[in-house]
Design a protein around this motif. Structure first.
Motif, mmCIF file in Angstrom:
data_model
loop_
_atom_site.group_PDB
_atom_site.id
_atom_site.type_symbol
_atom_site.label_atom_id
_atom_site.label_comp_id
_atom_site.label_asym_id
_atom_site.label_seq_id
_atom_site.Cartn_x
_atom_site.Cartn_y
_atom_site.Cartn_z
ATOM 1 N N ALA A 15 37.562 44.409 18.664
ATOM 2 C CA ALA A 15 37.134 45.897 18.449
ATOM 3 C C ALA A 15 38.563 46.562 18.047
ATOM 4 N N GLY A 16 39.551 46.094 18.116
ATOM 5 C CA GLY A 16 40.802 47.006 18.108
ATOM 6 C C GLY A 16 41.101 47.725 19.252
ATOM 7 N N LEU A 17 40.875 46.983 20.492
ATOM 8 C CA LEU A 17 41.220 47.589 21.813
ATOM 9 C C LEU A 17 40.330 48.719 22.132
ATOM 10 N N ASN A 18 39.097 48.867 21.324
ATOM 11 C CA ASN A 18 38.389 50.061 21.636
ATOM 12 C C ASN A 18 37.281 49.629 22.638
ATOM 13 N N ILE A 19 37.459 50.042 23.881
ATOM 14 C CA ILE A 19 36.551 49.426 24.805
ATOM 15 C C ILE A 19 35.113 49.988 24.592
ATOM 16 N N THR A 20 34.759 51.189 24.114
ATOM 17 C CA THR A 20 33.666 51.695 23.755
ATOM 18 C C THR A 20 32.864 50.675 22.948
ATOM 19 N N LEU A 21 33.500 50.336 21.812
ATOM 20 C CA LEU A 21 32.783 49.565 20.600
ATOM 21 C C LEU A 21 32.837 48.150 21.276
ATOM 22 N N ALA A 22 33.524 47.652 22.013
ATOM 23 C CA ALA A 22 33.832 46.291 22.570
ATOM 24 C C ALA A 22 32.452 46.039 23.541
ATOM 25 N N ALA A 23 32.478 46.996 24.447
ATOM 26 C CA ALA A 23 30.874 47.289 25.425
ATOM 27 C C ALA A 23 29.776 47.119 24.483
ATOM 28 N N ARG A 24 29.868 47.821 23.477
ATOM 29 C CA ARG A 24 28.707 47.726 22.785
ATOM 30 C C ARG A 24 28.251 46.534 22.109
ATOM 31 N N LYS A 25 29.407 46.019 21.743
ATOM 32 C CA LYS A 25 29.089 44.557 20.943
ATOM 33 C C LYS A 25 28.865 43.594 21.905
ATOM 34 N N VAL A 26 29.023 43.321 23.462
ATOM 35 C CA VAL A 26 28.653 42.513 23.894
ATOM 36 C C VAL A 26 27.514 42.884 25.050
ATOM 37 N N HIS A 27 26.987 44.042 24.713
ATOM 38 C CA HIS A 27 25.707 44.610 25.483
ATOM 39 C C HIS A 27 26.243 44.838 27.043
ATOM 40 N N ALA A 28 27.402 45.603 27.242
ATOM 41 C CA ALA A 28 27.718 45.727 28.623
ATOM 42 C C ALA A 28 28.039 47.206 28.681
ATOM 43 N N THR A 29 28.269 47.733 29.982
ATOM 44 C CA THR A 29 28.688 48.875 30.248
ATOM 45 C C THR A 29 30.254 48.954 30.269
ATOM 46 N N GLN A 30 31.011 50.003 29.940
ATOM 47 C CA GLN A 30 32.273 50.267 29.650
ATOM 48 C C GLN A 30 33.135 49.870 31.116
ATOM 49 N N SER A 31 32.474 50.440 32.116
ATOM 50 C CA SER A 31 32.949 50.305 33.441
ATOM 51 C C SER A 31 32.733 48.867 33.743
ATOM 52 N N GLY A 32 31.637 48.020 33.510
ATOM 53 C CA GLY A 32 31.671 46.576 33.757
ATOM 54 C C GLY A 32 32.531 45.879 33.142
ATOM 55 N N LEU A 33 32.871 46.170 31.616
ATOM 56 C CA LEU A 33 33.732 45.559 31.030
ATOM 57 C C LEU A 33 35.027 45.580 31.664
ATOM 58 N N SER A 34 35.558 46.825 31.982
ATOM 59 C CA SER A 34 36.925 47.166 32.261
ATOM 60 C C SER A 34 36.992 46.489 33.794
ATOM 61 N N LYS A 35 36.108 46.335 34.491
ATOM 62 C CA LYS A 35 36.015 45.550 36.062
ATOM 63 C C LYS A 35 36.278 44.068 35.633
ATOM 64 N N GLN A 36 35.656 43.416 34.724
ATOM 65 C CA GLN A 36 35.673 42.169 34.443
ATOM 66 C C GLN A 36 37.501 41.929 33.856
ATOM 67 N N ILE A 37 37.727 42.752 33.072
ATOM 68 C CA ILE A 37 39.318 42.695 32.705
ATOM 69 C C ILE A 37 40.248 42.482 33.841
ATOM 70 N N LYS A 38 39.905 43.491 34.756
ATOM 71 C CA LYS A 38 40.873 43.821 35.763
ATOM 72 C C LYS A 38 40.833 42.625 36.676
ATOM 73 N N GLN A 39 39.541 41.991 36.732
ATOM 74 C CA GLN A 39 39.682 40.788 37.681
ATOM 75 C C GLN A 39 40.300 39.650 37.068
ATOM 76 N N LEU A 40 40.362 39.551 35.661
ATOM 77 C CA LEU A 40 40.795 38.600 35.050
ATOM 78 C C LEU A 40 42.414 38.669 34.859
ATOM 79 N N GLU A 41 42.669 39.740 34.823
ATOM 80 C CA GLU A 41 44.339 39.989 35.125
ATOM 81 C C GLU A 41 44.941 39.896 36.432
ATOM 82 N N GLU A 42 44.026 40.221 37.409
ATOM 83 C CA GLU A 42 44.410 39.933 38.863
ATOM 84 C C GLU A 42 44.539 38.128 39.053
ATOM 85 N N GLU A 43 43.307 37.566 38.615
ATOM 86 C CA GLU A 43 43.504 36.040 38.773
ATOM 87 C C GLU A 43 44.626 35.534 37.953
#
Length: 327
Positions: A15-43
């Motif tokens: 999505a060209g680093l556009n979280i809003t567009l990415a969330a729409r494509k995967v049918h998720a909320t922006q906050s949910g998507l950001s949370k999952q990315i943060k958890q992935l980075e922590e691991e």
């Protein structure tokens, strides 16, 4: 680490680093998507993106390497889902990336026939330009793509020719070009604004190349993705239309005249593209076989890497009739 996290990561990249567009494509909320990315980075123990305020600005070097491993994993996961659908057979989804012309004028009869054989399969068409369709296939957003070219085959793992087609010129019924009394020439067209497909404005388009080879420069005044819309603008007096011959059935009328331009512009070929790293679902193989006029087993062998048999490539005038018969 989960497949969902990797899928969200790839979606953000696509999505060209556009979280809003990415969330729409995967049918998720922006906050949910950001949370999952943060958890992935922590691991992982490192950042995947560089950030400025709340925006993502770039992939980190480490993230580039993660992406190289993530994409094959996601493709394998998609293949497992496809295998499950093949075994269950009765359900699934078919995603087709193609142009408005193919979606509107070519696919309806074959998709209707496919639906009768697989009534529980949901079919999704994503009309767009040829480049968009190829990109969707490359990103794994489509099971197949149907595009056209006037020269070499388009890039793809499996590239099957479907049929050849020509373009025609559409003018108002009382237009001067209807009274030439001789075959149409490019010199005749250059004096009028053209109404054609979006790709006609590109310098590398076959229309532009044909005029350039004749030392002429066309005026492309209006562009659209749909032949019906092109015909509407011709009726409104904005120019003369250049459309694919497949669209003629829907735009012909007493107020328009069709002029043959096949001798003026290069012949185009419609191609069906597939990826070899995607498991070919039964209904996808069935659709491909219907469109190329082949046996499903031959289609599967080609996707697995064998050389394609010398299937005949008809002209659209014949292919259109054959596709309607395969209903």
């Amino acid at each position: 680490m989960t497949l969902t996290q990797l899928r969200y990561f790839a979606a953000i990249v696509d999505a060209g680093l556009n979280i809003t567009l990415a969330a729409r494509k995967v049918h998720a909320t922006q906050s949910g998507l950001s949370k999952q990315i943060k958890q992935l980075e922590e691991e992982l123990g490192f950042l995947l993106f560089t950030r400025r305020a709340r925006s993502l600005t770039a992939l980190t070097p480490a993230a580039e390497r993660v992406l190289e491993h993530a994409r094959p994993l996601l493709a394998h996961a998609a293949n497992i889902r496809a295998l499950s659908e093949n075994l269950r057979r009765e359900t699934g989804e078919l995603h087709i990336a193609t142009t408005h012309t193919q979606a509107r004028h070519v696919l309806p009869p074959v998709l209707a026939a496919l639906k009768r054989g697989y009534p529980q399969v949901a079919m999704h068409l994503a009309p767009g330009g040829d480049a968009e369709s190829i990109a969707r296939l490359g990103r794994g957003e489509a099971d197949l793509a149907i595009v056209s070219s006037s020269g070499d085959p388009p890039p793809g793992d499996v590239c099957l020719p479907l049929y050849h087609w020509e373009r025609v010129v559409v003018v108002p019924a009382r237009h001067r070009l209807t009274r030439l009394g001789r075959p149409l020439q490019l010199d005749d067209l250059v004096h009028y604004p053209l109404v054609s497909y979006e790709s006609s404005r590109e310098s590398g388009s076959s229309l532009q190349r044909a005029f350039r080879a004749a030392g002429l420069e066309p005026e492309v005044a209006v562009t659209a993705r749909d032949a019906d819309l092109i015909a509407t603008y011709v009726r409104s007096g904005l120019g003369i239309g250049v459309v694919a011959e497949m669209a003629l059935e829907s735009i012909q009328g007493e107020d328009l005249v069709v002029l043959d331009a096949g001798h003026l512009l290069p012949t185009c070929t419609a191609w069906l593209l597939l990826r070899r790293d995607r498991l070919l679902r039964d209904y996808t193989a069935d659709l491909v076989a219907r469109m190329v006029g082949a046996d499903v087993r031959d289609v599967r062998r080609v996707v697995e890497g064998e050389e394609a048999p010398a299937w005949p490539v008809p002209h659209w005038r014949e292919a259109g009739t054959l596709l309607r018969r395969r209903r």
